[in-house]
Motif scaffolding. Structure first.
Motif, PDB file in Angstrom:
ATOM      1  N   ILE A 752       0.837  -1.187   0.000  1.00 49.96           N
ATOM      2  CA  ILE A 752       0.000   0.000   0.000  1.00 49.96           C
ATOM      3  C   ILE A 752       0.877   1.244   0.000  1.00 49.96           C
ATOM      4  N   HIS A 753       0.571   2.171  -0.885  1.00 45.76           N
ATOM      5  CA  HIS A 753       1.286   3.448  -0.939  1.00 45.76           C
ATOM      6  C   HIS A 753       0.279   4.567  -0.762  1.00 45.76           C
ATOM      7  N   GLY A 754       0.591   5.485   0.155  1.00 45.90           N
ATOM      8  CA  GLY A 754      -0.330   6.560   0.443  1.00 45.90           C
ATOM      9  C   GLY A 754       0.103   7.873  -0.163  1.00 45.90           C
ATOM     10  N   GLY A 755      -0.870   8.739  -0.403  1.00 46.17           N
ATOM     11  CA  GLY A 755      -0.608  10.063  -0.925  1.00 46.17           C
ATOM     12  C   GLY A 755      -1.520  11.079  -0.271  1.00 46.17           C
ATOM     13  N   GLU A 756      -1.321  12.339  -0.595  1.00 45.28           N
ATOM     14  CA  GLU A 756      -2.133  13.415  -0.058  1.00 45.28           C
ATOM     15  C   GLU A 756      -2.711  14.228  -1.198  1.00 45.28           C
ATOM     16  N   ASP A 757      -3.622  15.137  -0.850  1.00 49.09           N
ATOM     17  CA  ASP A 757      -4.223  16.039  -1.832  1.00 49.09           C
ATOM     18  C   ASP A 757      -4.890  15.274  -2.965  1.00 49.09           C
ATOM     19  N   CYS A 758      -5.418  14.117  -2.621  1.00 45.79           N
ATOM     20  CA  CYS A 758      -6.158  13.298  -3.589  1.00 45.79           C
ATOM     21  C   CYS A 758      -5.261  12.791  -4.717  1.00 45.79           C
ATOM     22  N   LYS A 759      -3.967  12.694  -4.431  1.00 45.31           N
ATOM     23  CA  LYS A 759      -3.014  12.195  -5.407  1.00 45.31           C
ATOM     24  C   LYS A 759      -2.203  11.070  -4.768  1.00 45.31           C
ATOM     25  N   VAL A 760      -1.738  10.151  -5.621  1.00 43.99           N
ATOM     26  CA  VAL A 760      -0.870   9.084  -5.159  1.00 43.99           C
ATOM     27  C   VAL A 760       0.001   8.656  -6.338  1.00 43.99           C
ATOM     28  N   THR A 761       1.213   8.208  -6.022  1.00 40.02           N
ATOM     29  CA  THR A 761       2.178   7.840  -7.057  1.00 40.02           C
ATOM     30  C   THR A 761       2.363   6.329  -7.104  1.00 40.02           C
ATOM     31  N   VAL A 794     -15.528  12.884  -2.834  1.00 37.56           N
ATOM     32  CA  VAL A 794     -14.209  12.315  -3.064  1.00 37.56           C
ATOM     33  C   VAL A 794     -13.160  13.289  -2.557  1.00 37.56           C
ATOM     34  N   CYS A 795     -12.392  12.863  -1.562  1.00 35.91           N
ATOM     35  CA  CYS A 795     -11.272  13.646  -1.015  1.00 35.91           C
ATOM     36  C   CYS A 795     -11.747  14.950  -0.373  1.00 35.91           C
ATOM     37  N   ASP A 796     -12.998  15.049  -0.056  1.00 31.44           N
ATOM     38  CA  ASP A 796     -13.524  16.277   0.547  1.00 31.44           C
ATOM     39  C   ASP A 796     -14.839  15.947   1.233  1.00 31.44           C
ATOM     40  N   TYR A 797     -15.288  16.858   2.139  1.00 28.15           N
ATOM     41  CA  TYR A 797     -16.557  16.611   2.820  1.00 28.15           C
ATOM     42  C   TYR A 797     -17.716  17.072   1.946  1.00 28.15           C
ATOM     43  N   VAL A 798     -18.887  16.577   2.237  1.00 23.96           N
ATOM     44  CA  VAL A 798     -20.099  16.954   1.508  1.00 23.96           C
ATOM     45  C   VAL A 798     -20.548  18.316   2.045  1.00 23.96           C
ATOM     46  N   LYS A 799     -20.553  19.320   1.143  1.00 18.00           N
ATOM     47  CA  LYS A 799     -20.731  20.698   1.582  1.00 18.00           C
ATOM     48  C   LYS A 799     -22.168  21.186   1.508  1.00 18.00           C
ATOM     49  N   ALA A 825     -14.186  12.768   6.054  1.00 18.52           N
ATOM     50  CA  ALA A 825     -13.476  12.902   4.774  1.00 18.52           C
ATOM     51  C   ALA A 825     -11.982  13.086   4.993  1.00 18.52           C
ATOM     52  N   ASN A 826     -11.207  12.605   4.015  1.00 21.10           N
ATOM     53  CA  ASN A 826      -9.772  12.877   3.948  1.00 21.10           C
ATOM     54  C   ASN A 826      -9.346  12.770   2.486  1.00 21.10           C
ATOM     55  N   ALA A 827      -8.196  13.298   2.192  1.00 23.14           N
ATOM     56  CA  ALA A 827      -7.678  13.263   0.814  1.00 23.14           C
ATOM     57  C   ALA A 827      -6.478  12.338   0.704  1.00 23.14           C
ATOM     58  N   ASN A 828      -6.397  11.361   1.614  1.00 21.70           N
ATOM     59  CA  ASN A 828      -5.265  10.433   1.635  1.00 21.70           C
ATOM     60  C   ASN A 828      -5.552   9.262   0.693  1.00 21.70           C
ATOM     61  N   LEU A 829      -5.270   9.472  -0.580  1.00 19.67           N
ATOM     62  CA  LEU A 829      -5.497   8.453  -1.588  1.00 19.67           C
ATOM     63  C   LEU A 829      -4.410   7.384  -1.480  1.00 19.67           C
ATOM     64  N   HIS A 830      -4.807   6.117  -1.590  1.00 15.82           N
ATOM     65  CA  HIS A 830      -3.878   5.008  -1.451  1.00 15.82           C
ATOM     66  C   HIS A 830      -3.816   4.215  -2.753  1.00 15.82           C
ATOM     67  N   TYR A 831      -2.636   3.642  -2.983  1.00 19.82           N
ATOM     68  CA  TYR A 831      -2.419   2.842  -4.201  1.00 19.82           C
ATOM     69  C   TYR A 831      -2.134   1.393  -3.835  1.00 19.82           C
ATOM     70  N   LEU A 832      -2.800   0.498  -4.534  1.00 16.59           N
ATOM     71  CA  LEU A 832      -2.464  -0.915  -4.528  1.00 16.59           C
ATOM     72  C   LEU A 832      -2.474  -1.377  -5.972  1.00 16.59           C
ATOM     73  N   PRO A 833      -1.636  -2.344  -6.325  1.00 18.90           N
ATOM     74  CA  PRO A 833      -1.648  -2.809  -7.714  1.00 18.90           C
ATOM     75  C   PRO A 833      -3.050  -3.226  -8.153  1.00 18.90           C
ATOM     76  N   GLY A 834      -3.565  -2.534  -9.130  1.00 14.95           N
ATOM     77  CA  GLY A 834      -4.880  -2.870  -9.662  1.00 14.95           C
ATOM     78  C   GLY A 834      -5.978  -1.908  -9.289  1.00 14.95           C
ATOM     79  N   PHE A 835      -5.772  -1.095  -8.253  1.00 11.80           N
ATOM     80  CA  PHE A 835      -6.835  -0.150  -7.884  1.00 11.80           C
ATOM     81  C   PHE A 835      -6.301   0.887  -6.891  1.00 11.80           C
ATOM     82  N   LEU A 836      -7.094   1.958  -6.693  1.00 12.77           N
ATOM     83  CA  LEU A 836      -6.839   2.997  -5.709  1.00 12.77           C
ATOM     84  C   LEU A 836      -7.972   2.962  -4.683  1.00 12.77           C
TER      85      LEU A 836
END
Length: 1312
Positions: A752-761, A794-799, A825-836
């Motif tokens: 698992i690889h984590g990212g912020e700001d709704c982005k992940v590498t 997605v990556c934000d609260y319902v306003k 809500a959080n913007a900590n997008l995670h990566y796993l092989p095959g999906f986010l």
């Protein structure tokens, strides 16, 4: 006698007039100043062989002779005076071969510099070079190198156009001063020794007979021809011409020996004629091999290959035969004394003294002549002693398995007409016997036979009842478990089927008989491949079973036979049967991998868990098929290692049983010692990941301790070619270091690889996923269980106030209107092989007291599949809502769903489902259901929690466990034979029955015209957890289909410009004229250039219809392809095609097409580049196109390769811009054309540097980069994922951390 074993060579010469007017070997020598160069040492070979393997999967072979035309080359090579033959082999084993004459025998040698020669073969066959008629020319550049192995031969450097360039490192190119020493008899000193070379050994009692198509010769060496046709007592060479009477060419009166440049010449002369014999050292020649080289009106030249002229030296007594058997004669060597044989047949009592692998020894009473001799003769009373031959040859294995040792050039006999020599024939025998004198020939050759275990292949033993014992370690192998008592094994070679069973006859009859062990079947024909056998042969680590006396009538009436080689594989039961390898004349060869062929071994868990939860997994380094090897700097020792398991035993790794590390002494009979056994898995000590192998063999320097091996693993994500290195050896402890990405923690290397700001590498490729375009203030309404809607963002609260609290990312609404948070809500997008995925937790509490949570999985679904969030599972026990969301923003790349063969493309994409999935029950357990898709992840299945991104899963109604993940679509399909395609899914759940393996899936698509699309059928699960499906479908059948008319394609979406690129302004009536070579092309876009073709020539060749085209982005270039041109056998589609690459250039205006240089290497494809402002961002809005009055509207792509529209369901009023796909993501961030070109320039420079480095590292043959480029153009197989397990089929050299696009070059796939 020599006369009864003549070696005859027939040379077919088209015209003897083509030989030089003087000495026919003059073209092998050149003198410059006081230096002489002589290539005669290279002329003894019939030909030299060089192979070039092309990236097009073709192979080219070159046959080159020196100083004479080709001899004994492939029968279709040109004859006459041709000296270079090129053979192009196409389509693998069922090869079609094309032969070319690449040049004639050169008439001169050019000295380019001291120690560098140029040897040019001219006047080959005609060659078309850009429309000009030329002839093939081959240039060989010979470079002086004293230490080079001459057997290496020439190396191809490049092959541009009609030319070949070879480099040849050889001592023959080293200059020498002519040194001659005349001899009046056939005895002369060796060239580099004080001992006397006696050529009388080669004197025949009668003569040697040699023939050419026009004449024959009777010749003798060091003596006259006896009972020949010339009738002259002193004649040594007699020429027999069909048109005239026999002619004497040489006599004993004019005979002399000449040393020239370290090889010996025997010269005869008579009546102004000269006959020259050139002698070449061949230590394995048991008989002289005499060849006719050439002649003219006054001279004839022969070459002789023999061990007689070799300088005496200690022979190599560890030898191999052509079957790979090893023989070791060193046990027969006596350091003191000698083997003695009494000749009791003669009146005078004679004693023979023999040694093997060394000189005879001087003894107290008997004294042999001094020097490096292998045998001598003395009288019983020691009153006389004779040299019976020098150590001039190496032992030779004969066709019948016996071994011959030859000692030559001993003392003279028969009044000086011959010299003594010794021939020892060794035969395999389980009991050691003394050598026995068999015969003494009229030419003074003493023949001994010797029955000895030393003549047996090393570690060879035959057993019965399907059992055999390893003679080295004493372990008994029992193969009875491989007998199939229910059905015979059925193996196919693509044409025939083979029924095979072991340890007894076949269960089914073969051709009406029930005695066969192998039966070849084709249609209604059946042939026995050999009678049933239970005999096993152990040959130095390999078990072999042979079946003989099969059906007769094969290859000159011989009987068919079969050989099965059993190979150790720790993980293979062997119950799948053998694999067909090849068919030699009348013999079928199979390999059978099975753990039954393994000695006792150990395997341990290869993972390690730290207290904080970090996981290390070295399983990838633990292989059941091969071992790791490391050689000492002087190559005297080989270290053999495996990881977490015992060494895999084979002929190359005869290590003590259960050893996990061992040393093989390459200088001492390949003796192996254990330096450690498997004890436990990896551990961490002082911060280092270690693997320890204790309990090795006894330490030689300190017998009180045992040897031990320690491997330290170092995490290195950039290691291109990781392998173990010996760092230290002390106190019988061997310490290795192994830098590899596998040694990195799992959650860093592949987890698992984590990212912020709704982005992940993606940690492997560096690709950045950005889901921020999916943010939506009002949130997304998702239909929940029981009709209760769920609202999420997605990556934000319902306003919008739909959800409670200020930071709620997901909530659900009860029917009474009450709101409940399903996670913050959080913007900590995670990566796993095959999906986010995003994980929202901390929601309101459920009835069981747990806090509600929402897990949103983002998947790159099939093209055209429905996008947006779907609730697939409501886990009440864990109070978690599982949302699956298909979106293009989760796509980095998709695998190709087709495979290219040489004649067509097999496309499985019609089987891809964009909604729903394929479902099939397990026929062996009706409560189990399989869900599958083809090349793409499963579509949403409400109520079933299949692993996100998986392409197959198994649900079991009998238990409540989550469905098993059967694998992800990571590998492109492969073509196993004409109408069968296999698709592999990998990296599934952990195997339940064998935890060391992940689950995989293999689907075999089989042609069946009657079933249409067809459906999958589950067949079996293998021991290593591979689920096998069979899918009969018409999709893979070989049916000719034309490319459907697409009409003229002129527009494609350019998302960076928020509009389309329109090529309509470039259309020109009659097209653009482009000159290339001797061809004048007409090129057009959006319409025809001539008739219905958009690319054609003035000679009416067509390269694609304007109605059959595709338009796609290829990185930052626009690619327009045309298909359906004239027939062309070299193309995959069988038709000519063309491609135009458009690149942005604001200074070029509309620009014009230019022919690409790659066209010099293509016949079926025309390639053009076109610089234009039409494809620039600025050009789209600023260019005054005559047919354009306003920026075009956004339209969908015209090509299947174009990017699809993005996650429309994810759009909102606050983000109305078009969402970029993964392929154009970086373009969105580029504000101007100058930034674009800057990035392109940087990429090109970096790519160029990497390309040069790769070429230097791998010493790629010249011209391969052109072929690699051509491969991209003609649409060869694309590489999509190269991180598959070793068991998966792939044409790549090895795994790498990089993911490749379909158009990447093979050169990029190499790794150091």
């Amino acid at each position: 006698m020599w006369s009864s074993k003549l070696v005859v060579l027939t040379i077919y010469l088209s015209s003897v007039n083509k030989l030089c007017a003087s000495d026919p070997t003059d073209n092998c020598r050149v003198v410059e100043g006081d230096l002489e160069y002589d290539l005669s040492d290279l002329s003894w070979s019939d030909y030299w062989h060089s192979t070039e393997t092309l990236h097009t999967e073709h192979t080219k072979e070159y046959f080159i002779s020196v100083c004479h035309p080709l001899r004994n080359a492939p029968t279709s090579c040109p004859g006459g005076n041709s000296a270079v033959c090129a053979v192009t082999i196409q389509d693998g084993d069922n090869a079609t071969r094309v032969f070319h004459d690449m040049g004639k025998v050169p008439t001169e040698i050019k000295v380019a510099d001291t120690g560098r020669l140029e040897y040019v073969y001219k006047s080959g066959q005609k060659c078309d070079r850009r429309g000009r008629d030329e002839t093939y020319v081959t240039e060989v550049h010979l470079i002086c190198s004293q230490g080079t192995d001459e057997s290496m031969g020439p190396v191809l450097m490049s092959s541009p156009g009609c030319s070949l360039f070879f480099a040849w490192m050889t001592k023959a190119a080293c200059p020498k001063k002519l040194e001659m020493a005349n001899a009046t008899t056939c005895m002369v000193k060796f060239s580099n020794s004080d001992y006397t070379l006696n050529l009388h050994t080669l004197h025949s009692l009668s003569y040697y007979n040699l023939s050419t198509p026009d004449e024959s010769y009777e010749v003798n060496i060091c003596g006259p021809v006896t009972n020949g046709h010339c009738g002259q007592d002193d004649a040594t060479v007699c020429q027999l011409d069909k048109a005239s009477t026999p002619t004497v060419m040489g006599t004993t009166k004019e005979m002399k020996l000449v040393w020239s440049n370290e090889h010996l010449k025997l010269l005869y002369s008579y009546d102004s004629k000269v006959v020259e014999f050139q002698f070449f050292c061949e230590r394995t020649a048991t008989l002289p091999e005499i060849y006719f080289v050439g002649k003219n009106s006054s001279a004839v030249v022969f070459t002789v290959k023999t061990s007689v002229v070799c300088t005496p030296e200690t022979p190599d007594c560890v030898i191999n035969d052509d079957k790979g058997n090893i023989y070791d004669l060193r046990p027969l060597y006596k350091p003191h004394g000698n083997w003695k044989v009494i000749d009791s047949r003669r009146d005078e009592r004679v004693l023979y003294h023999i040694n093997m692998c060394g000189e005879v020894n001087d003894e107290a009473f008997y004294h042999c002549p001094p020097g490096p001799i292998g045998a001598c003769q003395t009288s019983i009373g020691a009153s006389s002693a004779y040299n019976m031959g020098f150590l001039t040859s190496h032992p030779t294995v004969n066709a019948d398995g016996s071994i011959t040792v030859l000692y030559t050039g001993g003392d003279v006999c028969k009044n000086g007409q011959h010299s003594r020599s010794t021939r020892i024939n060794l035969f395999c025998n389980q009991r050691e016997l003394e050598p026995v004198l068999i015969d003494v020939t009229e030419t003074c050759e003493y023949i001994f036979n010797w029955l000895t275990p030393a003549a047996c292949p090393r570690h060879l033993k035959t057993g019965s009842d399907c059992r055999v014992t390893d003679p080295l370690y004493g372990h008994e192998f029992d193969f009875n478990s491989l007998r199939n008592k229910n059905n015979d094994y059925n193996v196919s070679d693509g044409i025939h089927s083979y029924l095979i069973n072991v340890c007894g006859p076949l269960l089914s009859k073969c051709n009406g008989e029930d005695t066969s062990g192998v039966c070849q079947v084709k249609g209604t024909e059946q042939f026995s491949g050999g009678l049933a056998s239970s005999n096993l042969t152990f040959n130095d680590g390999t078990m072999i079973m042979r079946f003989v006396n099969g059906t007769q009538g094969c290859e000159d009436g011989n009987k068919r036979s079969t050989q099965i080689v059993f190979m150790c594989d720790h993980e293979e039961s062997g119950f799948d049967g053998p694999v067909f390898i090849q068919e030699e004349p009348c013999t079928y060869h199979f390999i059978w991998r099975t753990r039954v062929a393994c000695p006792p071994f150990q395997v341990v868990d290869c993972t390690y868990f730290t207290e904080n939860g970090t996981v290390y997994d070295l399983s990838e380094l633990s292989t059941s098929l091969v071992n790791e090897e490391y050689y000492s700097p002087n190559h005297s020792k080989k270290f053999v290692l495996n990881v977490c398991r015992s060494i895999v035993h084979s002929k190359e790794s005869r290590c003590p049983y259960k050893s996990a590390a061992c040393i093989v002494d390459l200088d001492k009979e390949n003796h192996a010692v254990s330096i450690g056994e498997v004890s436990s898995g990896p551990t961490i000590e002082k911060g280092s990941l270690l693997l320890k192998y204790p309990r090795g063999d006894q330490c030689k320097s300190d017998p009180s301790i045992l040897t031990e091996t320690i491997i330290t693993f170092k995490c290195d994500m950039n290691a291109l070619y990781p392998y173990p290195q010996l760092i230290a050896e002390e106190n019988c402890k061997y310490i290795f270091e192994w830098a590899t990405p596998v040694a990195c923690p799992v959650n860093e290397a592949s987890g698992i690889h984590g990212g912020e700001d709704c982005k992940v590498t993606n940690p492997v490729t560096g690709y950045v996923f950005d889901l921020s375009p999916l943010k939506k203030d009002n949130g997304y309404d998702v239909q929940g269980d029981g009709g209760i809607p769920i609202v999420l963002n997605v990556c934000d609260y319902v306003k919008s106030g739909k959800c409670p609290g200020e930071n709620t990312g997901a909530c659900f609404i009860y029917k009474n209107g009450r709101l409940a948070s399903a996670g913050e809500a959080n913007a900590n997008l995670h990566y796993l092989p095959g999906f986010l995925f995003l994980h929202y937790d901390g929601g309101s509490r459920c009835r069981n007291g747990l806090e509600r949570a929402t897990l949103i999985n983002f998947v790159c679904g099939a093209e055209g599949s429905a996008e947006g969030p779907v609730l697939v599972d409501d886990d009440l026990d864990n109070c978690t809502y599982h949302i699956n969301w298909h979106t293009e923003l989760a796509c980095e790349r998709r695998i190709n769903c087709y495979v290219d063969t040489w004649d067509r493309r097999i496309d499985l994409s019609p089987l891809i489902k964009t909604s729903g999935n394929y479902e099939t029950l397990n026929p062996y357990n009706r409560k189990q259901k399989f869900y599958l898709n083809v090349c793409r992840p499963l579509n949403q299945i409400t109520g079933l929690l299949c692993h996100p991104g998986s392409a197959a899963c198994l649900a079991d109604a009998a238990n409540s466990d989550p469905p098993l993940n059967l694998g992800h679509p990571m590998v492109t399909p492969i073509n196993t034979n004409d109408e069968v395609v296999e698709l592999m899914y990998s990296s599934g759940s952990v195997c339940q029955t064998n935890p060391g393996f992940p689950i995989t899936t293999r689907i075999s698509f089989i042609c069946d015209e009657k079933v249409g699309m067809g459906t999958p059928v589950f067949k079996e699960i293998t021991h290593d957890c591979q689920y096998i499906f069979e899918w009969k479908t018409s999709v893979v059948c070989n049916k000719s289909e034309e490319i459907p008319d697409s009409g003229p394609v002129c527009q494609i979406m350019y998302k960076a410009a928020k509009t389309n690129v329109d090529l309509k302004p470039l259309q020109k009536s009659g097209g653009y004229e482009v000159k290339h070579g001797n061809k004048l092309f007409k090129v057009n876009v959006c319409g025809p250039a001539c008739s219905e073709s958009s690319v054609c020539t003035t000679s009416n060749e067509t390269y694609g219809s304007y109605k059959k085209s595709t338009l796609s982005w290829d990185f930052d270039k626009l690619k327009l392809s045309y298909f359906g041109g004239d027939s062309c056998s070299g193309a995959l589609t069988g038709q000519k095609s063309s491609v135009i690459f458009f690149s942005c250039d604001m200074t070029a205006g509309f620009g014009v097409p230019v022919a690409d240089d790659i066209m010099d290497m293509t016949q079926c494809k025309a390639v053009f580049t076109w610089k234009t402002n039409v494809t620039c961002i600025e050009g789209i809005y600023k260019t005054d196109a005559p047919n354009t009055v306003a920026p075009p509207v956004i339209l969908p792509s015209s090509s299947t390769e174009s990017n699809k529209t993005d996650a429309g369901k994810g759009s909102s009023e606050n983000n109305s811009s078009v969402v970029p796909s993964a392929d154009t993501q970086k373009k969105e961030e580029e504000p101007s054309h100058t930034d674009v070109t800057g990035v392109i320039a940087t990429i090109l420079v970096v790519s160029g540097i990497i390309f040069v480095i790769v070429l230097v590292l791998f010493k790629s043959e010249r011209g391969q980069r052109v072929l690699s480029s051509a491969r991209r153009l003609i649409g060869m197989k694309g590489y999509t994922d190269i991180t598959q397990r070793p068991a998966e089929s792939s044409s790549l050299i090895g795994s790498t951390s990089r993911v490749f696009r379909v158009d990447d070059s093979d050169d990029d796939l190499l790794r150091v």
